[in-house]
Design an enzyme around this catalytic site. Sequence first.
Site, PDB file in Angstrom:
ATOM      1  N   ALA A 140       0.653  55.349 -23.066  1.00 66.26           N
ATOM      2  CA  ALA A 140       1.326  55.171 -21.864  1.00 66.26           C
ATOM      3  C   ALA A 140       0.129  54.897 -20.875  1.00 66.26           C
ATOM      4  O   ALA A 140      -0.047  55.778 -20.066  1.00 66.26           O
ATOM      5  CB  ALA A 140       2.417  56.095 -21.476  1.00 66.26           C
ATOM      6  N   GLU A 141      -0.375  53.838 -20.939  1.00 65.17           N
ATOM      7  CA  GLU A 141      -1.665  53.515 -20.000  1.00 65.17           C
ATOM      8  C   GLU A 141      -1.298  53.514 -18.557  1.00 65.17           C
ATOM      9  O   GLU A 141      -2.089  54.076 -17.536  1.00 65.17           O
ATOM     10  CB  GLU A 141      -2.383  52.282 -20.366  1.00 65.17           C
ATOM     11  CG  GLU A 141      -2.890  52.031 -21.749  1.00 65.17           C
ATOM     12  CD  GLU A 141      -1.785  51.814 -22.802  1.00 65.17           C
ATOM     13  OE1 GLU A 141      -2.540  52.211 -24.076  1.00 65.17           O
ATOM     14  OE2 GLU A 141      -0.738  51.761 -22.639  1.00 65.17           O
ATOM     15  N   GLN A 144      -7.965  52.566 -25.346  1.00 67.03           N
ATOM     16  CA  GLN A 144      -8.542  52.164 -26.523  1.00 67.03           C
ATOM     17  C   GLN A 144      -9.315  50.881 -26.587  1.00 67.03           C
ATOM     18  O   GLN A 144     -10.072  50.796 -27.562  1.00 67.03           O
ATOM     19  CB  GLN A 144      -7.303  52.504 -27.804  1.00 67.03           C
ATOM     20  CG  GLN A 144      -6.868  53.722 -27.720  1.00 67.03           C
ATOM     21  CD  GLN A 144      -5.819  54.032 -29.013  1.00 67.03           C
ATOM     22  OE1 GLN A 144      -5.232  53.316 -29.311  1.00 67.03           O
ATOM     23  NE2 GLN A 144      -5.845  55.230 -29.602  1.00 67.03           N
ATOM     24  N   PHE A 187      -5.373  46.788 -24.063  1.00 69.36           N
ATOM     25  CA  PHE A 187      -4.315  47.460 -23.837  1.00 69.36           C
ATOM     26  C   PHE A 187      -4.172  47.983 -22.444  1.00 69.36           C
ATOM     27  O   PHE A 187      -3.322  48.968 -22.121  1.00 69.36           O
ATOM     28  CB  PHE A 187      -4.449  48.661 -24.844  1.00 69.36           C
ATOM     29  CG  PHE A 187      -4.399  48.576 -26.218  1.00 69.36           C
ATOM     30  CD1 PHE A 187      -4.129  47.306 -26.584  1.00 69.36           C
ATOM     31  CD2 PHE A 187      -4.807  49.606 -27.164  1.00 69.36           C
ATOM     32  CE1 PHE A 187      -3.964  47.124 -28.091  1.00 69.36           C
ATOM     33  CE2 PHE A 187      -4.618  49.540 -28.547  1.00 69.36           C
ATOM     34  CZ  PHE A 187      -4.269  48.161 -28.910  1.00 69.36           C
ATOM     35  N   HIS A 194      -6.829  42.868 -29.402  1.00 67.78           N
ATOM     36  CA  HIS A 194      -7.716  44.060 -29.457  1.00 67.78           C
ATOM     37  C   HIS A 194      -9.415  43.437 -29.155  1.00 67.78           C
ATOM     38  O   HIS A 194     -10.322  44.408 -29.224  1.00 67.78           O
ATOM     39  CB  HIS A 194      -7.984  44.570 -30.841  1.00 67.78           C
ATOM     40  CG  HIS A 194      -6.706  45.392 -31.336  1.00 67.78           C
ATOM     41  ND1 HIS A 194      -5.473  44.874 -31.204  1.00 67.78           N
ATOM     42  CD2 HIS A 194      -6.579  46.594 -31.509  1.00 67.78           C
ATOM     43  CE1 HIS A 194      -4.676  45.957 -31.896  1.00 67.78           C
ATOM     44  NE2 HIS A 194      -5.294  46.849 -31.885  1.00 67.78           N
TER      45      HIS A 194
END
Length: 331
Positions: free
Chosen positions: A65-66, A88, A92, A135
């Site tokens: 849960a950023e 990460q 994200f 990513h």
Amino acid sequence: MSIAVNMKKLTMVQAITEALKVMLEEDESVLVLGEDVGRNGGVFRATDGLYELFGDDRIIDTPLAESGLIGTSIGLAMNGFIPVVEIQFLGFIYPGFNQIMTHATRIRTRTQSRYTVPLTIRVPYGAGVRAPEIHSDSTEALFAHIPGLKVVVPSTPHDAKGLLISSIKDPDPVLFLEPMRMYRTGKGDVPTGSYTIPLGKGYRRRNGSDVSLFAWGAMMKVAEQAAEKAASNGIECDVIDLRCLYPLDKELISESVQKTGRAVIIHEAASSGGVGSEVISIINDTSFLYMKSPIKKVTGYDAPVPLFTLEDDYLPDASKVLQAIEETVRF
């Protein structure tokens, strides 16, 4: 003392781990938070071994849960702690963008400096590692546009350690972008113990008089490769590692282009609205009358980073940069 005593050969990810260990030992208010940073040592193992040394009250695994992670860390920072958050991948971080934009960067102004937010957000970024969608983003310009947030990007193990320690010591929020394709691509000399590198100061990686190259992060290697090829053709490049995208080192940028009269800017982010455009603005403001040719940009395309079969075509490489160098010099 001898070089052997004072220096170690480390990869970039090892240098980052060392910086975290130094600060955790130096200041008990430093905390490391993130998804899988504890027993697993982080997605890239940047926090490997820290959980065993400092325990779960200093190395804190968090939910996926950023927004909650960054929001909680803002509260910690306002109450005497120095949180270092790991996200990460840069792709994200977007759920947490609201917390950065509307809270972390405004608390000092909102409280007339009664409170500050000594928060460092570490984020791997960039393409070249054959990662899935979301990513491989290089969207640093989104964050460089936010007043109150420093944006730092190392390109060597030495700079990664020194810049990260400086970031953690800074009283205001810092986004620390780590080029993940450089995490383990080679080792460099890194001083033992604690040292700092000033934020907002670039570094000249190669001295030359014909054309200035400006880059950061993983693109520094590309710039240096292109400069080496250009040298074999009699073109000497002044290679500048910006290291900090906000604030930019305006003095070094202008000093370099006033010496060479030419500039090529390299970044893997999309071209439109990228940090390279701000570098051009600085050159125009400070050094326009020194220029001998138009400024060139070598960048990613105005499109999402493609899947790995097209990744190499998307990224700038030494041949693309060399072509821009030659066109600039021949103009």
